[in-house]
Write a protein that holds these residues in place. Structure first.
Motif, PDB file in Angstrom:
ATOM      1  N   UNK A   1       0.772  -1.042  -0.039  1.00  0.00           N
ATOM      2  CA  UNK A   1       0.119   0.046  -0.009  1.00  0.00           C
ATOM      3  C   UNK A   1       0.813   1.294   0.107  1.00  0.00           C
ATOM      4  N   UNK A   2       0.509   2.176  -0.840  1.00  0.00           N
ATOM      5  CA  UNK A   2       1.361   3.569  -1.071  1.00  0.00           C
ATOM      6  C   UNK A   2       0.998   4.307   0.303  1.00  0.00           C
ATOM      7  N   UNK A   3       2.004   5.078   0.609  1.00  0.00           N
ATOM      8  CA  UNK A   3       1.735   5.966   1.679  1.00  0.00           C
ATOM      9  C   UNK A   3       0.526   6.961   1.792  1.00  0.00           C
TER      10      UNK A   3
ATOM     11  N   UNK B   1      -4.804  -4.733   7.395  1.00  0.00           N
ATOM     12  CA  UNK B   1      -4.199  -4.471   6.163  1.00  0.00           C
ATOM     13  C   UNK B   1      -2.692  -5.059   5.886  1.00  0.00           C
ATOM     14  N   UNK B   2      -2.254  -6.106   7.037  1.00  0.00           N
ATOM     15  CA  UNK B   2      -1.031  -6.294   7.160  1.00  0.00           C
ATOM     16  C   UNK B   2      -0.059  -5.321   6.949  1.00  0.00           C
TER      17      UNK B   2
ATOM     18  N   UNK C   1       4.114   3.900  11.285  1.00  0.00           N
ATOM     19  CA  UNK C   1       3.917   3.005  10.204  1.00  0.00           C
ATOM     20  C   UNK C   1       4.764   3.024   9.080  1.00  0.00           C
ATOM     21  N   UNK C   2       5.874   3.512   9.258  1.00  0.00           N
ATOM     22  CA  UNK C   2       6.871   3.740   8.323  1.00  0.00           C
ATOM     23  C   UNK C   2       6.744   5.106   7.411  1.00  0.00           C
ATOM     24  N   UNK C   3       6.219   4.920   6.301  1.00  0.00           N
ATOM     25  CA  UNK C   3       5.993   6.270   5.482  1.00  0.00           C
ATOM     26  C   UNK C   3       4.972   7.320   6.107  1.00  0.00           C
ATOM     27  N   UNK C   4       4.082   6.774   7.197  1.00  0.00           N
ATOM     28  CA  UNK C   4       3.158   7.699   7.755  1.00  0.00           C
ATOM     29  C   UNK C   4       3.153   7.446   9.260  1.00  0.00           C
ATOM     30  N   UNK C   5       3.519   8.659   9.928  1.00  0.00           N
ATOM     31  CA  UNK C   5       3.433   8.643  11.456  1.00  0.00           C
ATOM     32  C   UNK C   5       2.414   9.335  12.198  1.00  0.00           C
TER      33      UNK C   5
ATOM     34  N   UNK D   1      -5.623   5.341  19.094  1.00  0.00           N
ATOM     35  CA  UNK D   1      -4.349   4.710  18.844  1.00  0.00           C
ATOM     36  C   UNK D   1      -4.751   3.125  18.455  1.00  0.00           C
ATOM     37  N   UNK D   2      -5.544   2.454  19.416  1.00  0.00           N
ATOM     38  CA  UNK D   2      -5.752   0.978  19.046  1.00  0.00           C
ATOM     39  C   UNK D   2      -6.443   1.074  17.808  1.00  0.00           C
ATOM     40  N   UNK D   3      -7.298   1.829  17.348  1.00  0.00           N
ATOM     41  CA  UNK D   3      -7.955   1.803  16.197  1.00  0.00           C
ATOM     42  C   UNK D   3      -7.035   1.969  15.148  1.00  0.00           C
ATOM     43  N   UNK D   4      -5.962   2.613  15.023  1.00  0.00           N
ATOM     44  CA  UNK D   4      -5.068   2.809  13.939  1.00  0.00           C
ATOM     45  C   UNK D   4      -4.366   1.564  13.931  1.00  0.00           C
ATOM     46  N   UNK D   5      -3.956   1.047  14.946  1.00  0.00           N
ATOM     47  CA  UNK D   5      -3.178  -0.258  15.052  1.00  0.00           C
ATOM     48  C   UNK D   5      -3.919  -1.263  14.199  1.00  0.00           C
TER      49      UNK D   5
END
Length: 114
Positions: free
Chosen positions: A1-3, A62-63, A82-86, A52-56
């Motif tokens: 998935x792209x950022x 989405x793996x 999340x890597x490309x997204x904080x 935060x729980x929902x984001x996780x």
């Protein structure tokens, strides 16, 4: 998935838990830390943790690997990497103090698509 797709997915996850004042900063030309910062706030510690729980959970569905989650126990400022997204989830009282939007004022704000 792209950022870009990921930041839109994270914005929806935050909105689903009634996060307020969601802002997306395009960090591509400003920082090497991430491509996007998503900043939002909750009104109390329990809501901040729920966001935060929902984001996780959405990332897990989405793996997408959550590289790091910091600040969960205190729930004043939770960072979800999340890597490309904080994703920065603030308690309302803390957001104005740190004022990331001003700190990263050179970064263009994107429209939040929910």
């Amino acid at each position: 998935m792209e950022s870009k797709q990921l930041v839109d997915l994270v914005a929806k996850a935050c909105d689903d838990k009634r996060a307020e004042d969601i802002v997306i900063l395009d960090m591509n030309e400003v920082s090497l830390i991430a491509e996007y910062f998503l900043i939002c706030e909750g009104t109390n510690e329990r809501q901040v943790q729920a966001i935060a729980r929902e984001v996780k959970d959405v990332a897990d569905q989405q793996e997408i690997n959550v590289k790091r989650m910091e600040g969960f126990d205190q729930a004043r400022w939770i960072l979800v990497d999340l890597g490309g997204v904080v994703c920065h989830i603030f308690h309302r009282d803390e957001r104005n103090y740190y004022n990331l939007e001003k700190l990263w004022g050179d970064a263009p704000q994107l429209e939040v698509k929910l």
